[in-house]
Design a protein around this motif. Structure first.
Motif, PDB file in Angstrom:
ATOM      1  N   VAL A 235      -3.769  -1.122   9.967  1.00  0.00           N
ATOM      2  CA  VAL A 235      -2.544  -1.055  10.472  1.00  0.00           C
ATOM      3  C   VAL A 235      -1.617  -1.399   9.529  1.00  0.00           C
ATOM      4  CG1 VAL A 235      -1.336  -2.734  12.006  1.00  0.00           C
ATOM      5  CG2 VAL A 235      -3.592  -2.313  12.573  1.00  0.00           C
ATOM      6  N   ALA A 236      -0.623  -0.903   9.551  1.00  0.00           N
ATOM      7  CA  ALA A 236       0.396  -1.017   8.305  1.00  0.00           C
ATOM      8  C   ALA A 236       0.830  -2.486   8.032  1.00  0.00           C
ATOM      9  CB  ALA A 236       1.680  -0.004   8.390  1.00  0.00           C
ATOM     10  N   PRO A 237       0.869  -3.009   6.930  1.00  0.00           N
ATOM     11  CA  PRO A 237       1.045  -2.224   5.604  1.00  0.00           C
ATOM     12  C   PRO A 237      -0.414  -2.046   4.922  1.00  0.00           C
ATOM     13  CG  PRO A 237       1.442  -4.632   5.378  1.00  0.00           C
ATOM     14  CD  PRO A 237       1.211  -4.487   6.627  1.00  0.00           C
ATOM     15  N   GLY A 238      -1.522  -2.181   5.756  1.00  0.00           N
ATOM     16  CA  GLY A 238      -2.718  -1.933   4.891  1.00  0.00           C
ATOM     17  C   GLY A 238      -3.366  -3.117   4.287  1.00  0.00           C
ATOM     18  N   SER A 243       0.278 -12.946   2.474  1.00  0.00           N
ATOM     19  CA  SER A 243       1.855 -13.501   2.512  1.00  0.00           C
ATOM     20  C   SER A 243       2.510 -12.016   2.541  1.00  0.00           C
ATOM     21  CB  SER A 243       2.192 -14.302   1.172  1.00  0.00           C
ATOM     22  OG  SER A 243       1.545 -13.512   0.140  1.00  0.00           O
ATOM     23  N   GLU A 244       2.247 -10.974   2.452  1.00  0.00           N
ATOM     24  CA  GLU A 244       2.984  -9.708   2.508  1.00  0.00           C
ATOM     25  C   GLU A 244       2.499  -9.053   3.669  1.00  0.00           C
ATOM     26  OE1 GLU A 244       2.469  -7.710  -1.267  1.00  0.00           O
ATOM     27  OE2 GLU A 244       2.354  -9.594  -2.457  1.00  0.00           O
ATOM     28  N   TRP A 245       1.784  -9.457   4.669  1.00  0.00           N
ATOM     29  CA  TRP A 245       1.142  -8.688   5.643  1.00  0.00           C
ATOM     30  C   TRP A 245       2.224  -8.957   6.724  1.00  0.00           C
ATOM     31  CZ3 TRP A 245       0.216  -8.677  10.827  1.00  0.00           C
ATOM     32  CH2 TRP A 245      -0.575  -7.598  11.318  1.00  0.00           C
ATOM     33  N   ARG A 246       3.193  -7.990   6.831  1.00  0.00           N
ATOM     34  CA  ARG A 246       4.160  -8.330   8.127  1.00  0.00           C
ATOM     35  C   ARG A 246       4.929  -9.699   8.111  1.00  0.00           C
ATOM     36  NH1 ARG A 246       2.917  -4.491  13.106  1.00  0.00           N
ATOM     37  NH2 ARG A 246       2.204  -2.598  11.993  1.00  0.00           N
ATOM     38  N   PRO A 247       5.366 -10.117   6.937  1.00  0.00           N
ATOM     39  CA  PRO A 247       5.885 -11.548   6.845  1.00  0.00           C
ATOM     40  C   PRO A 247       7.327 -11.625   7.789  1.00  0.00           C
ATOM     41  CG  PRO A 247       6.794 -10.270   4.949  1.00  0.00           C
ATOM     42  CD  PRO A 247       5.456  -9.390   5.707  1.00  0.00           C
ATOM     43  N   ILE A 253       8.160 -14.794  -0.344  1.00  0.00           N
ATOM     44  CA  ILE A 253       6.848 -14.035  -0.862  1.00  0.00           C
ATOM     45  C   ILE A 253       6.291 -14.947  -2.035  1.00  0.00           C
ATOM     46  CG2 ILE A 253       5.703 -12.114  -1.296  1.00  0.00           C
ATOM     47  CD1 ILE A 253       6.853 -12.158   1.703  1.00  0.00           C
ATOM     48  N   PRO A 254       5.427 -15.667  -2.140  1.00  0.00           N
ATOM     49  CA  PRO A 254       4.796 -16.183  -3.457  1.00  0.00           C
ATOM     50  C   PRO A 254       4.395 -15.097  -4.193  1.00  0.00           C
ATOM     51  CG  PRO A 254       3.284 -16.819  -1.653  1.00  0.00           C
ATOM     52  CD  PRO A 254       4.558 -16.078  -0.922  1.00  0.00           C
ATOM     53  N   PRO A 255       4.210 -15.382  -5.427  1.00  0.00           N
ATOM     54  CA  PRO A 255       3.357 -14.369  -6.661  1.00  0.00           C
ATOM     55  C   PRO A 255       2.045 -14.297  -5.924  1.00  0.00           C
ATOM     56  CG  PRO A 255       4.793 -16.224  -7.636  1.00  0.00           C
ATOM     57  CD  PRO A 255       4.648 -16.547  -6.387  1.00  0.00           C
ATOM     58  N   ARG A 256       1.530 -12.906  -6.233  1.00  0.00           N
ATOM     59  CA  ARG A 256       0.376 -12.795  -5.727  1.00  0.00           C
ATOM     60  C   ARG A 256      -0.709 -13.491  -6.516  1.00  0.00           C
ATOM     61  NH1 ARG A 256      -0.422  -6.209  -4.748  1.00  0.00           N
ATOM     62  NH2 ARG A 256       0.679  -6.067  -2.943  1.00  0.00           N
ATOM     63  N   GLU A 257      -0.626 -13.894  -7.816  1.00  0.00           N
ATOM     64  CA  GLU A 257      -1.615 -14.769  -8.367  1.00  0.00           C
ATOM     65  C   GLU A 257      -1.666 -16.146  -7.954  1.00  0.00           C
ATOM     66  OE1 GLU A 257       2.039 -14.437 -11.050  1.00  0.00           O
ATOM     67  OE2 GLU A 257       1.010 -13.419  -9.767  1.00  0.00           O
ATOM     68  N   ASP A 258      -0.674 -16.552  -7.230  1.00  0.00           N
ATOM     69  CA  ASP A 258      -0.562 -17.801  -6.594  1.00  0.00           C
ATOM     70  C   ASP A 258      -1.421 -17.914  -5.390  1.00  0.00           C
ATOM     71  OD1 ASP A 258       1.044 -18.813  -8.536  1.00  0.00           O
ATOM     72  OD2 ASP A 258       2.686 -19.054  -7.349  1.00  0.00           O
ATOM     73  N   VAL A 259      -1.521 -16.777  -4.513  1.00  0.00           N
ATOM     74  CA  VAL A 259      -2.199 -16.567  -3.353  1.00  0.00           C
ATOM     75  C   VAL A 259      -3.736 -16.148  -3.659  1.00  0.00           C
ATOM     76  CG1 VAL A 259      -2.315 -15.334  -1.179  1.00  0.00           C
ATOM     77  CG2 VAL A 259       0.010 -15.760  -2.133  1.00  0.00           C
ATOM     78  N   ALA A 260      -3.935 -15.356  -4.287  1.00  0.00           N
ATOM     79  CA  ALA A 260      -5.215 -14.774  -4.788  1.00  0.00           C
ATOM     80  C   ALA A 260      -6.186 -14.545  -3.467  1.00  0.00           C
ATOM     81  CB  ALA A 260      -5.822 -15.982  -5.720  1.00  0.00           C
ATOM     82  N   VAL A 261      -5.607 -13.971  -2.466  1.00  0.00           N
ATOM     83  CA  VAL A 261      -6.274 -13.558  -1.300  1.00  0.00           C
ATOM     84  C   VAL A 261      -5.944 -12.223  -0.949  1.00  0.00           C
ATOM     85  CG1 VAL A 261      -6.514 -14.097   1.091  1.00  0.00           C
ATOM     86  CG2 VAL A 261      -6.270 -15.969  -0.528  1.00  0.00           C
ATOM     87  N   TRP A 262      -6.922 -11.329  -0.400  1.00  0.00           N
ATOM     88  CA  TRP A 262      -6.731  -9.956   0.089  1.00  0.00           C
ATOM     89  C   TRP A 262      -6.647 -10.146   1.824  1.00  0.00           C
ATOM     90  CZ3 TRP A 262      -4.557  -6.579  -2.326  1.00  0.00           C
ATOM     91  CH2 TRP A 262      -4.574  -6.429  -3.842  1.00  0.00           C
ATOM     92  N   SER A 263      -6.105  -9.504   2.301  1.00  0.00           N
ATOM     93  CA  SER A 263      -6.097  -9.461   4.207  1.00  0.00           C
ATOM     94  C   SER A 263      -5.958  -8.183   4.333  1.00  0.00           C
ATOM     95  CB  SER A 263      -4.996 -10.327   4.437  1.00  0.00           C
ATOM     96  OG  SER A 263      -3.703  -9.740   4.247  1.00  0.00           O
TER      97      SER A 263
END
Length: 269
Positions: A235-238, A243-247, A253-263
């Protein structure tokens, strides 16, 4: 089990559900959980950002599934301790007839779940004391068949739980076993801790902690995480940080290095 049949809670050993509760600011945790969490946080000082991003993703993905996707059945494995906007609350807010089965292996979660995870009159909520590492036991549990109809689409929710399965490639067979039991039109929602965004020194420090048994969070890279969705339509956005999946529009949106998670969210064709 205790002599009265109640589950025994070992307060001397940290448990992921209680540590997660601590990271979210909850009070249902013990000294061992807090000590473990604090040690991890010293190496990963923004871990609470990732934990909150996971929780927010669970809410948004559930809303999408119960709303836009029309899903009415949810299998949430690695439930964690009840907090605001649990899966059944979000799903039944959008579709009151939604049915949810929660699965966790922490006796404290079981104790709270029985008291707090109450369903809407139109829907149903059940809790199974079981472990993700034994998917067959989950699928054959009478509580599952009493609540969910596996001939109809089910949303399989694996949020912040797969990284407790250590070993490269070890998570995929478990996910596949569960997905094989679900019909076309079912969905997988998953999130997973990663070192992909960590600076080299931090990644090295965390790997040392993992190797020494001071953390039970086994990180996976984007390729291994994406492989969990093999055969599914993303499902988009893949595959993105949660934090970037349909926010929501108002979300920062926090920096990716702060989140350190895939979804990711995928549909079984």
């Amino acid at each position: 089990m205790a002599s009265d049949g109640s589950p025994v809670i070992d307060t001397t050993v940290a448990h992921p559900a209680r540590r997660y509760n601590y990271f979210l600011g909850g009070k249902d945790n013990f000294a061992a959980d807090r000590a473990s969490a604090d040690e991890i946080e010293r190496v990963l000082p923004t871990i609470r950002v990732g934990v909150r991003a996971n929780r927010d993703l669970l809410r948004r993905a559930t809303a999408y599934l119960a709303g836009e996707a029309g899903i009415r059945q949810f299998l949430d494995i690695g439930t964690g301790l009840p907090t605001a906007d649990n899966t059944h609350e979000v799903a039944q807010r959008h579709a009151p007839d939604s049915r949810i089965v929660y699965v966790d292996n922490d006796p404290l979660v079981l104790t709270h779940a029985r008291a707090l995870l109450t369903s809407s009159p139109q829907g149903r909520t059940a809790y199974l004391a079981a472990d993700l590492t034994d998917p067959a036991a989950i699928l054959t549990h009478p509580g599952l068949s009493a609540t969910l109809d596996l001939t109809q689409p089910v949303a399989l929710m694996l949020v912040a739980v797969l990284h407790f399965i250590p070993g490269r490639g070890a998570a995929q067979p478990i996910v596949q076993h569960l997905l094989d039991a679900l019909p076309a039109g079912s969905y997988l929602v998953a999130t997973h801790a990663t070192q992909d965004f960590m600076p080299p020194a931090q990644a090295l420090a965390y790997q040392r902690m993992l190797d020494e048994g001071r953390s039970d969070v086994w990180t996976r890279d984007r390729a291994e995480f994406t492989a969990l969705f093999e055969g599914l339509d993303l499902v988009a956005p893949g595959i993105t940080p949660p934090s970037e999946w349909r926010p929501a529009v108002h979300m920062g949106i926090p920096p990716r290095e702060d989140v350190a998670v895939w979804s990711g969210v995928g549909r079984k064709p």
